[in-house]
Design a protein around this motif. Structure first.
Motif, PDB file in Angstrom:
ATOM      1  N   GLU A 265       0.818  -1.220   0.000  1.00 21.59           N
ATOM      2  CA  GLU A 265       0.000   0.000   0.000  1.00 21.59           C
ATOM      3  C   GLU A 265       0.849   1.267   0.000  1.00 21.59           C
ATOM      4  N   LYS A 266       2.074   1.176   0.483  1.00 25.73           N
ATOM      5  CA  LYS A 266       2.958   2.340   0.446  1.00 25.73           C
ATOM      6  C   LYS A 266       3.314   2.729  -0.983  1.00 25.73           C
ATOM      7  N   ARG A 267       3.133   1.805  -1.924  1.00 26.85           N
ATOM      8  CA  ARG A 267       3.449   2.074  -3.328  1.00 26.85           C
ATOM      9  C   ARG A 267       2.230   2.542  -4.112  1.00 26.85           C
ATOM     10  N   ILE A 268       1.100   2.644  -3.437  1.00 29.76           N
ATOM     11  CA  ILE A 268      -0.142   3.073  -4.076  1.00 29.76           C
ATOM     12  C   ILE A 268      -0.374   4.552  -3.789  1.00 29.76           C
ATOM     13  N   ASP A 269      -0.679   5.321  -4.827  1.00 35.87           N
ATOM     14  CA  ASP A 269      -1.057   6.723  -4.644  1.00 35.87           C
ATOM     15  C   ASP A 269      -2.266   7.036  -5.509  1.00 35.87           C
ATOM     16  N   GLU A 270      -2.602   8.302  -5.624  1.00 34.48           N
ATOM     17  CA  GLU A 270      -3.821   8.686  -6.351  1.00 34.48           C
ATOM     18  C   GLU A 270      -3.726   8.443  -7.850  1.00 34.48           C
ATOM     19  N   ARG A 271      -2.529   8.142  -8.361  1.00 30.85           N
ATOM     20  CA  ARG A 271      -2.362   7.878  -9.796  1.00 30.85           C
ATOM     21  C   ARG A 271      -2.142   6.383 -10.082  1.00 30.85           C
ATOM     22  N   THR A 272      -2.307   5.526  -9.077  1.00 28.29           N
ATOM     23  CA  THR A 272      -2.160   4.082  -9.272  1.00 28.29           C
ATOM     24  C   THR A 272      -3.470   3.521  -9.813  1.00 28.29           C
ATOM     25  N   THR A 273      -3.408   2.785 -10.925  1.00 26.58           N
ATOM     26  CA  THR A 273      -4.633   2.398 -11.629  1.00 26.58           C
ATOM     27  C   THR A 273      -5.018   0.937 -11.497  1.00 26.58           C
ATOM     28  N   LEU A 274      -4.071   0.030 -11.147  1.00 28.23           N
ATOM     29  CA  LEU A 274      -4.408  -1.401 -11.162  1.00 28.23           C
ATOM     30  C   LEU A 274      -3.293  -2.216 -10.536  1.00 28.23           C
ATOM     31  N   ILE A 275      -3.588  -3.486 -10.284  1.00 28.08           N
ATOM     32  CA  ILE A 275      -2.584  -4.491  -9.914  1.00 28.08           C
ATOM     33  C   ILE A 275      -2.620  -5.588 -10.976  1.00 28.08           C
ATOM     34  N   PHE A 276      -1.431  -6.030 -11.414  1.00 26.64           N
ATOM     35  CA  PHE A 276      -1.325  -7.034 -12.482  1.00 26.64           C
ATOM     36  C   PHE A 276      -0.480  -8.206 -12.002  1.00 26.64           C
ATOM     37  N   GLY A 277      -0.997  -9.438 -12.200  1.00 26.77           N
ATOM     38  CA  GLY A 277      -0.228 -10.633 -11.852  1.00 26.77           C
ATOM     39  C   GLY A 277      -0.597 -11.808 -12.735  1.00 26.77           C
ATOM     40  N   GLU A 278       0.174 -12.887 -12.630  1.00 27.19           N
ATOM     41  CA  GLU A 278      -0.078 -14.116 -13.383  1.00 27.19           C
ATOM     42  C   GLU A 278      -0.588 -15.205 -12.441  1.00 27.19           C
ATOM     43  N   THR A 279      -1.624 -15.924 -12.836  1.00 28.98           N
ATOM     44  CA  THR A 279      -2.154 -17.008 -12.012  1.00 28.98           C
ATOM     45  C   THR A 279      -1.052 -17.991 -11.647  1.00 28.98           C
ATOM     46  N   ILE A 280      -0.352 -18.500 -12.657  1.00 26.58           N
ATOM     47  CA  ILE A 280       0.847 -19.323 -12.463  1.00 26.58           C
ATOM     48  C   ILE A 280       1.976 -18.570 -13.160  1.00 26.58           C
ATOM     49  N   ALA A 281       2.959 -18.132 -12.388  1.00 28.13           N
ATOM     50  CA  ALA A 281       4.015 -17.290 -12.947  1.00 28.13           C
ATOM     51  C   ALA A 281       4.854 -18.057 -13.960  1.00 28.13           C
ATOM     52  N   ASN A 282       5.188 -17.394 -15.038  1.00 29.41           N
ATOM     53  CA  ASN A 282       6.005 -17.967 -16.103  1.00 29.41           C
ATOM     54  C   ASN A 282       7.410 -17.376 -16.027  1.00 29.41           C
ATOM     55  N   PRO A 283       8.417 -18.189 -15.662  1.00 26.66           N
ATOM     56  CA  PRO A 283       8.415 -19.649 -15.515  1.00 26.66           C
ATOM     57  C   PRO A 283       8.596 -20.156 -14.081  1.00 26.66           C
ATOM     58  N   SER A 284       8.565 -19.253 -13.078  1.00 26.47           N
ATOM     59  CA  SER A 284       8.882 -19.683 -11.711  1.00 26.47           C
ATOM     60  C   SER A 284       7.787 -20.543 -11.097  1.00 26.47           C
ATOM     61  N   LEU A 285       6.568 -20.466 -11.647  1.00 32.44           N
ATOM     62  CA  LEU A 285       5.427 -21.295 -11.251  1.00 32.44           C
ATOM     63  C   LEU A 285       4.893 -20.970  -9.856  1.00 32.44           C
ATOM     64  N   GLU A 286       5.161 -19.776  -9.352  1.00 31.04           N
ATOM     65  CA  GLU A 286       4.502 -19.320  -8.129  1.00 31.04           C
ATOM     66  C   GLU A 286       3.023 -19.087  -8.433  1.00 31.04           C
ATOM     67  N   VAL A 287       2.169 -19.336  -7.466  1.00 31.63           N
ATOM     68  CA  VAL A 287       0.722 -19.238  -7.663  1.00 31.63           C
ATOM     69  C   VAL A 287       0.213 -17.965  -7.001  1.00 31.63           C
ATOM     70  N   LEU A 288      -0.514 -17.175  -7.756  1.00 33.06           N
ATOM     71  CA  LEU A 288      -1.051 -15.902  -7.276  1.00 33.06           C
ATOM     72  C   LEU A 288      -2.206 -16.142  -6.304  1.00 33.06           C
ATOM     73  N   ASP A 289      -2.149 -15.491  -5.147  1.00 33.54           N
ATOM     74  CA  ASP A 289      -3.265 -15.530  -4.197  1.00 33.54           C
ATOM     75  C   ASP A 289      -4.299 -14.505  -4.670  1.00 33.54           C
TER      76      ASP A 289
END
Length: 436
Positions: free
Chosen positions: A153-177
């Motif tokens: 949240e410290k990186r969010i300000d009034e000009r922050t528009t979205l959060i972007f992630g991958e369900t299964i990261a390519n290629p590390s395969l971490e899973v997005l909560d």
């Protein structure tokens, strides 16, 4: 009753169908005497009987096709199928997965804005965000899963528009909560955009966990045969756009249309099509959509077979004396297994396994060069087993810091498990590991 309300009832039935059935039945609906299989409308233009009819299309007050850069009947049917699979209000095919990601963000983000994204993304996406968007005056602020909500949240300000992630990261395969980051995004009145390429809507439907927008590289499992580059954006229709001027104020490039007022829950996907697809022209082609539809018809069969084979490969590799480590969310020992169980159809985790050999990069290269059936290609997630060394290919342009964020070590191998017989896949792996 069914005869009177045939079309309405058809779509009601479609929405209630199971995913496996939707893969085959949704989208194109043939009428009496028409082709049973999706037709290819290989045409740029559409004829109308009066100038008033065409004017209504440009006013967005009547349905129809103006020009194939914006829409096309073949694409429209496949978009309906993808939308049905994902559970959204609308979908739009694009020329590539990269263009789907581009438009998904530019649709609500402009110069001077910023957005949050994870550091474990596909290398091409990271480069798009950190280099090309920077040149457009848009800042990508990278975060990682180890951060607390307060740190993010410290990186969010009034000009922050979205959060972007991958369900299964390519290629590390971490899973997005997904639920966690959807809650965080919604707390700040912005959407969560999820790249669901590896999971596909068969294994995960992010809208059911709070995501707002989904993108896919359809070139991967959705197509499944490595025949066509393509992408797709799907809109959940559930996002509050009240604090997004470009959604709520007149679009002077489109005679004053106000997307939220005029298109309601479909405001986002409508704007993406009539403004950005019109202007950028990242258009999918009818033949590509036709081939994608063929892939979608067997997606439910293939992705489960990919996942089953990949789990057996991962289990085999983790006990091999030539292998230093293995990442695969389907393994019970994997740190992301619990999230895989929650989000990925009981833990089915796609067909990609990441691992490292002993002897570092030299061991990885020796292994890859010794494979016989599996091929070294710059691709992933099709029915043939293939392999890649990300650090020297797809993620070569990243800095050392970015590589560390992405979890990519010198010995890192991305092994895309196909749907061949598992005994043949493992035999090829074993003979190649002998050389390490």
């Amino acid at each position: 009753m069914l005869l009177i309300c045939n079309k309405t009832m058809f779509w009601v039935i479609m929405t209630r169908m199971k995913t496996d059935t939707k893969c085959i039945q949704c989208g194109y609906e043939s009428k009496n005497g028409e082709p049973r299989i999706l037709p290819i409308y290989q045409s740029t233009t559409y004829q109308y009987d009066s100038s008033d009819q065409l004017a209504q299309l440009f006013d967005l007050s009547a349905p129809g096709h103006i020009y194939s850069r914006i829409s096309n009947p073949t694409l429209d049917w496949v978009e309906k199928k993808v939308n049905a699979l994902c559970g959204g209000v609308g979908a739009m095919l694009t020329a590539s997965g990269q263009s789907a990601t581009l438009i998904s963000i530019l649709n609500i983000t402009g110069a001077g804005d910023n957005f949050l994204c994870f550091g474990n993304l596909y290398g091409g996406t990271t480069n798009l965000f950190s280099v090309t968007f920077k040149r457009l005056g848009i800042e990508a602020r990278f975060i990682d899963y180890s951060m607390s909500d307060e740190e993010i949240e410290k990186r969010i300000d009034e000009r922050t528009t979205l959060i972007f992630g991958e369900t299964i990261a390519n290629p590390s395969l971490e899973v997005l909560d997904i639920e966690r980051y959807a809650r965080l995004a919604h707390k700040h009145h912005m959407p969560l955009i999820v790249d669901n390429t590896f999971a596909t809507p068969v294994l995960c439907r992010p809208f059911e966990f709070g995501a707002d927008i989904v993108v896919h590289s359809t070139s991967k499992y959705m197509d499944g045969h490595a025949t066509s580059i393509g992408g797709c954006i799907i809109d959940s229709g559930k996002t509050d756009w009240s604090n997004y001027p470009m959604m709520n104020e007149p679009d002077e490039s489109y005679h004053g249309v106000v997307y939220t007022r005029d298109f309601g829950s479909a405001a986002y996907i409508t704007k993406a099509r009539v403004q950005l697809m019109r202007d950028l022209g990242t258009t999918a082609q009818p033949m590509t959509a036709f081939l994608l539809n063929l892939g979608l018809e067997t997606l439910h069969l293939r992705i489960r077979k990919h996942s089953q084979n990949a789990l057996m490969v991962a289990q085999h590799l983790k006990d091999h004396n030539k292998v230093a480590w293995v990442n695969y969310p389907g393994l019970e020992s994997d740190p992301w297994h619990e999230l895989a169980i929650k989000y990925l159809d009981g833990g089915l985790s796609s067909g990609v396994v990441s691992f490292g050999t002993i002897n570092g990069k030299n061991g990885a290269v020796k292994f890859m060069d010794s494979l016989k059936m599996a091929k070294i290609v710059c691709h992933v997630a099709d029915l043939r087993t293939c392999v890649l060394h990300p650090a020297s290919t797809t993620h070569r342009q990243l800095t050392d810091e970015q590589l560390e964020w992405a979890g990519i070590k010198p010995e890192f191998i991305r092994f895309s498990v196909g749907i061949e017989d598992i005994e043949d896949i493992i035999a090829d792996i074993d003979q190649a590991l002998e050389s390490v």
